[in-house]
Design an enzyme around this catalytic site. Sequence first.
Site, PDB file in Angstrom:
ATOM      1  N   SER A 125       0.815  -1.224   0.000  1.00 17.81           N
ATOM      2  CA  SER A 125       0.000   0.000   0.000  1.00 17.81           C
ATOM      3  C   SER A 125       0.844   1.267   0.000  1.00 17.81           C
ATOM      4  O   SER A 125       1.921   1.320   0.619  1.00 17.81           O
ATOM      5  CB  SER A 125      -0.860  -0.002   1.270  1.00 17.81           C
ATOM      6  OG  SER A 125      -1.426   1.269   1.487  1.00 17.81           O
ATOM      7  N   GLU A 127       0.161   3.628   1.763  1.00 24.03           N
ATOM      8  CA  GLU A 127       0.230   4.059   3.168  1.00 24.03           C
ATOM      9  C   GLU A 127       1.626   3.818   3.745  1.00 24.03           C
ATOM     10  O   GLU A 127       1.992   4.424   4.747  1.00 24.03           O
ATOM     11  CB  GLU A 127      -0.799   3.300   4.013  1.00 24.03           C
ATOM     12  CG  GLU A 127      -2.161   3.941   4.073  1.00 24.03           C
ATOM     13  CD  GLU A 127      -2.185   5.197   4.936  1.00 24.03           C
ATOM     14  OE1 GLU A 127      -2.705   6.220   4.423  1.00 24.03           O
ATOM     15  OE2 GLU A 127      -1.696   5.169   6.071  1.00 24.03           O
ATOM     16  N   TYR A 149      -1.668   0.475  10.732  1.00 25.28           N
ATOM     17  CA  TYR A 149      -1.924  -0.194   9.442  1.00 25.28           C
ATOM     18  C   TYR A 149      -0.709  -0.051   8.524  1.00 25.28           C
ATOM     19  O   TYR A 149      -0.247  -1.030   7.929  1.00 25.28           O
ATOM     20  CB  TYR A 149      -3.171   0.428   8.789  1.00 25.28           C
ATOM     21  CG  TYR A 149      -3.371   0.011   7.346  1.00 25.28           C
ATOM     22  CD1 TYR A 149      -3.992  -1.194   7.028  1.00 25.28           C
ATOM     23  CD2 TYR A 149      -2.944   0.822   6.288  1.00 25.28           C
ATOM     24  CE1 TYR A 149      -4.172  -1.584   5.694  1.00 25.28           C
ATOM     25  CE2 TYR A 149      -3.122   0.446   4.974  1.00 25.28           C
ATOM     26  CZ  TYR A 149      -3.736  -0.760   4.679  1.00 25.28           C
ATOM     27  OH  TYR A 149      -3.909  -1.127   3.361  1.00 25.28           O
TER      28      TYR A 149
HETATM   29  P1  NAP Z   1     -11.559  -4.535   1.763  1.00 25.24           P
HETATM   30  O1  NAP Z   1     -12.684  -4.175   0.845  1.00 25.24           O
HETATM   31  O2  NAP Z   1     -11.537  -3.987   3.137  1.00 25.24           O
HETATM   32  O3  NAP Z   1     -11.503  -6.138   1.847  1.00 25.24           O
HETATM   33  C1  NAP Z   1     -10.706  -6.789   2.817  1.00 25.24           C
HETATM   34  C2  NAP Z   1     -10.940  -8.301   2.706  1.00 25.24           C
HETATM   35  O4  NAP Z   1     -10.108  -8.972   3.657  1.00 25.24           O
HETATM   36  C3  NAP Z   1     -12.365  -8.737   2.985  1.00 25.24           C
HETATM   37  O5  NAP Z   1     -12.723  -9.719   2.041  1.00 25.24           O
HETATM   38  C4  NAP Z   1     -12.242  -9.365   4.373  1.00 25.24           C
HETATM   39  O6  NAP Z   1     -13.194 -10.363   4.646  1.00 25.24           O
HETATM   40  C5  NAP Z   1     -10.864  -9.996   4.281  1.00 25.24           C
HETATM   41  N1  NAP Z   1     -10.298 -10.384   5.585  1.00 25.24           N
HETATM   42  C6  NAP Z   1     -10.018  -9.556   6.616  1.00 25.24           C
HETATM   43  N2  NAP Z   1      -9.501 -10.271   7.633  1.00 25.24           N
HETATM   44  C7  NAP Z   1      -9.429 -11.577   7.228  1.00 25.24           C
HETATM   45  C8  NAP Z   1      -8.993 -12.800   7.826  1.00 25.24           C
HETATM   46  N3  NAP Z   1      -8.515 -12.837   9.073  1.00 25.24           N
HETATM   47  N4  NAP Z   1      -9.054 -13.958   7.121  1.00 25.24           N
HETATM   48  C9  NAP Z   1      -9.553 -13.927   5.882  1.00 25.24           C
HETATM   49  N5  NAP Z   1     -10.011 -12.813   5.253  1.00 25.24           N
HETATM   50  C10 NAP Z   1      -9.949 -11.655   5.931  1.00 25.24           C
HETATM   51  O7  NAP Z   1     -10.158  -4.145   1.078  1.00 25.24           O
HETATM   52  P2  NAP Z   1      -9.827  -3.764  -0.455  1.00 25.24           P
HETATM   53  O8  NAP Z   1     -10.032  -2.307  -0.642  1.00 25.24           O
HETATM   54  O9  NAP Z   1     -10.458  -4.749  -1.342  1.00 25.24           O
HETATM   55  O10 NAP Z   1      -8.245  -3.963  -0.452  1.00 25.24           O
HETATM   56  C11 NAP Z   1      -7.659  -5.215  -0.756  1.00 25.24           C
HETATM   57  C12 NAP Z   1      -6.252  -5.275  -0.197  1.00 25.24           C
HETATM   58  O11 NAP Z   1      -5.465  -4.238  -0.780  1.00 25.24           O
HETATM   59  C13 NAP Z   1      -6.161  -5.058   1.312  1.00 25.24           C
HETATM   60  O12 NAP Z   1      -5.084  -5.839   1.785  1.00 25.24           O
HETATM   61  C14 NAP Z   1      -5.802  -3.575   1.446  1.00 25.24           C
HETATM   62  O13 NAP Z   1      -5.130  -3.342   2.662  1.00 25.24           O
HETATM   63  C15 NAP Z   1      -4.914  -3.386   0.233  1.00 25.24           C
HETATM   64  N6  NAP Z   1      -4.884  -2.062  -0.350  1.00 25.24           N
HETATM   65  C16 NAP Z   1      -6.040  -1.431  -0.691  1.00 25.24           C
HETATM   66  C17 NAP Z   1      -5.999  -0.193  -1.315  1.00 25.24           C
HETATM   67  C18 NAP Z   1      -7.266   0.529  -1.722  1.00 25.24           C
HETATM   68  O14 NAP Z   1      -7.190   1.726  -1.986  1.00 25.24           O
HETATM   69  N7  NAP Z   1      -8.394  -0.156  -1.833  1.00 25.24           N
HETATM   70  C19 NAP Z   1      -4.753   0.410  -1.587  1.00 25.24           C
HETATM   71  C20 NAP Z   1      -3.584  -0.280  -1.242  1.00 25.24           C
HETATM   72  C21 NAP Z   1      -3.655  -1.520  -0.639  1.00 25.24           C
HETATM   73  P3  NAP Z   1     -14.623 -10.053   5.382  1.00 25.24           P
HETATM   74  O15 NAP Z   1     -15.562  -9.692   4.258  1.00 25.24           O
HETATM   75  O16 NAP Z   1     -14.904 -11.337   6.035  1.00 25.24           O
HETATM   76  O17 NAP Z   1     -14.388  -8.902   6.332  1.00 25.24           O
HETATM   77  O1  G4F Z   2     -10.478   6.941   2.285  1.00 24.46           O
HETATM   78  P1  G4F Z   2      -9.538   6.857   3.420  1.00 24.46           P
HETATM   79  O2  G4F Z   2     -10.054   6.290   4.697  1.00 24.46           O
HETATM   80  O3  G4F Z   2      -8.275   6.070   2.870  1.00 24.46           O
HETATM   81  P2  G4F Z   2      -6.746   5.946   3.372  1.00 24.46           P
HETATM   82  O4  G4F Z   2      -6.608   6.211   4.808  1.00 24.46           O
HETATM   83  O5  G4F Z   2      -5.914   6.730   2.433  1.00 24.46           O
HETATM   84  O6  G4F Z   2      -6.496   4.372   3.179  1.00 24.46           O
HETATM   85  C1  G4F Z   2      -6.936   3.682   1.995  1.00 24.46           C
HETATM   86  O7  G4F Z   2      -5.922   3.761   1.019  1.00 24.46           O
HETATM   87  C2  G4F Z   2      -4.697   3.085   1.382  1.00 24.46           C
HETATM   88  C3  G4F Z   2      -3.724   3.308   0.219  1.00 24.46           C
HETATM   89  O8  G4F Z   2      -2.999   4.501   0.445  1.00 24.46           O
HETATM   90  C4  G4F Z   2      -5.003   1.624   1.610  1.00 24.46           C
HETATM   91  F1  G4F Z   2      -3.849   0.965   1.882  1.00 24.46           F
HETATM   92  C5  G4F Z   2      -5.989   1.492   2.749  1.00 24.46           C
HETATM   93  O9  G4F Z   2      -6.327   0.104   2.929  1.00 24.46           O
HETATM   94  C6  G4F Z   2      -7.263   2.246   2.383  1.00 24.46           C
HETATM   95  O10 G4F Z   2      -7.858   1.594   1.278  1.00 24.46           O
HETATM   96  O11 G4F Z   2      -8.957   8.322   3.755  1.00 24.46           O
HETATM   97  C7  G4F Z   2      -8.365   9.133   2.760  1.00 24.46           C
HETATM   98  C8  G4F Z   2      -8.099  10.526   3.334  1.00 24.46           C
HETATM   99  C9  G4F Z   2      -7.371  10.530   4.682  1.00 24.46           C
HETATM  100  O12 G4F Z   2      -6.350  11.499   4.651  1.00 24.46           O
HETATM  101  C10 G4F Z   2      -8.417  10.959   5.695  1.00 24.46           C
HETATM  102  O13 G4F Z   2      -7.918  11.683   6.809  1.00 24.46           O
HETATM  103  O14 G4F Z   2      -9.363  11.165   3.578  1.00 24.46           O
HETATM  104  C11 G4F Z   2      -9.291  11.835   4.809  1.00 24.46           C
HETATM  105  N1  G4F Z   2     -10.653  11.977   5.362  1.00 24.46           N
HETATM  106  C12 G4F Z   2     -11.247  13.177   5.634  1.00 24.46           C
HETATM  107  N2  G4F Z   2     -12.464  12.957   6.181  1.00 24.46           N
HETATM  108  C13 G4F Z   2     -11.485  10.989   5.706  1.00 24.46           C
HETATM  109  C14 G4F Z   2     -12.629  11.606   6.229  1.00 24.46           C
HETATM  110  N3  G4F Z   2     -11.359   9.644   5.630  1.00 24.46           N
HETATM  111  C15 G4F Z   2     -12.409   8.884   6.063  1.00 24.46           C
HETATM  112  N4  G4F Z   2     -12.320   7.551   5.963  1.00 24.46           N
HETATM  113  N5  G4F Z   2     -13.552   9.458   6.607  1.00 24.46           N
HETATM  114  C16 G4F Z   2     -13.703  10.811   6.716  1.00 24.46           C
HETATM  115  O15 G4F Z   2     -14.705  11.299   7.213  1.00 24.46           O
END
Ligand code: NAP
Ligand code: G4F
Length: 335
Positions: A125, A127, A149
């Site tokens: 990520s 992050e 995280y």
């Molecule tokens: P998400 O929608 O939150 O999905 C997370 C998944 O992980 C869900 O299917 C959840 O299952 C499963 N999970 C959590 N704990 C588990 C466990 N103990 N055993 C088995 N399954 C488990 O996340 P996403 O946005 O699809 O992201 C996918 C991956 O990419 C994550 O690792 C996230 O950290 C990473 N990532 C995401 C972004 C982004 O912007 N979306 C960016 C960078 C990296 P349940 O449905 O049972 O909760």
């Molecule tokens: O949408 P966010 O919660 O995403 P964040 O923290 O960037 O994390 C996501 O992206 C990561 C990749 O860089 C993934 F690894 C991670 O699993 C996840 O998918 O927040 C984005 C930004 C933050 O700076 C937060 O402070 O939006 C700002 N924000 C402002 N108001 C808010 C809010 N975020 C959330 N969730 N809720 C608010 O009300």
Amino acid sequence: MSTPTAVITGITGQDGSYLADFLLDKGYRVVGMVRRSSTENFERIEHLRGKLEICQADLLDQLSLINLLRQVRPREVYNLASQSFVPTSWEQPVLTGEFTALGVTRMLEAVRLVDREIRFYQASSSEMFGKAQEVPQTERTPLYPRSPYGVAKVYGHWITVNYRESYGIFACSGILFNHESPRRGKEFVTRKVTDGVARIKRGLARELSLGNLEARRDWGYAGDYVEAMWLMLQQPRPDDYVIATGETHAVRELCEIAFARAGLNWQEHVVVDPKLVRPAEVDLLQGDASKAKRVLGWQPRVSFRQLIEMMVDADLERVGAWRPPLGNEKLQTDN
Ligand code: NAP
Ligand code: G4F
């Protein structure tokens, strides 16, 4: 050639569902790993029922992961499961470490013990860049995570590199910047805003509470990003790649575009709630995906505006079809 098989952990999440769509279209046999739950949580993969195989295992349980790989014998494993919501990682730092950090080692150990020829993808990520040491961020930018995280993801990233270097496993780490879609969880800021816009437009809410409006992210479309995961595992050599759009936008701009799409003025509805400001913020993320473009031939197709408008349209349609249950018609505030 025989049908390739892929295991996806996190199949019920946003990325798992898009990756399953993508791999099934390519002719893969796709096995989704789910953890046991008292109720099914399959909304994002409902449309794939009958096409997907589902197996139970848990990132917390080593033996379940070994048995999963023994039964399925995949060619590729995509490790997408994690505790992925940054604020929760301050509330539950140890559990976040178990899923998001040690869970990666457990999955890699299962690969090592069952079949070292398996190709492994780790969902790293942006992050990990946290307090970014340079702009834009590349595969060589030093890591400085700002949340439990982010720290857990750094561990997951480096253990993936370590298993590649120690055991010769084809293990890749995709350093993905924020990617969103209509299937995004409602707690993340893009979906929170587009869902809020739809509920305000439909008269179900008046206000939307947000935290830091100045935070900047490099937001892309999840449907584009899962292709990059697959491309990484098709290369002659395993490696790590930044996947990003190269643009950065503030939460404030996200609000402007989303509310305008519904004919609303965001300043009349958004309120800042200091409780939503994080203990340590990631102020600015902007990725440089030129390595992915050069080596994988990957580039994003959906612009920031198209992404946000797609999400607003989907939420307007969904909320439009929703009616409050009888006796519960009072206006709701945002979640
Ligand atoms: P998400 O929608 O939150 O999905 C997370 C998944 O992980 C869900 O299917 C959840 O299952 C499963 N999970 C959590 N704990 C588990 C466990 N103990 N055993 C088995 N399954 C488990 O996340 P996403 O946005 O699809 O992201 C996918 C991956 O990419 C994550 O690792 C996230 O950290 C990473 N990532 C995401 C972004 C982004 O912007 N979306 C960016 C960078 C990296 P349940 O449905 O049972 O909760
Ligand atoms: O949408 P966010 O919660 O995403 P964040 O923290 O960037 O994390 C996501 O992206 C990561 C990749 O860089 C993934 F690894 C991670 O699993 C996840 O998918 O927040 C984005 C930004 C933050 O700076 C937060 O402070 O939006 C700002 N924000 C402002 N108001 C808010 C809010 N975020 C959330 N969730 N809720 C608010 O009300």
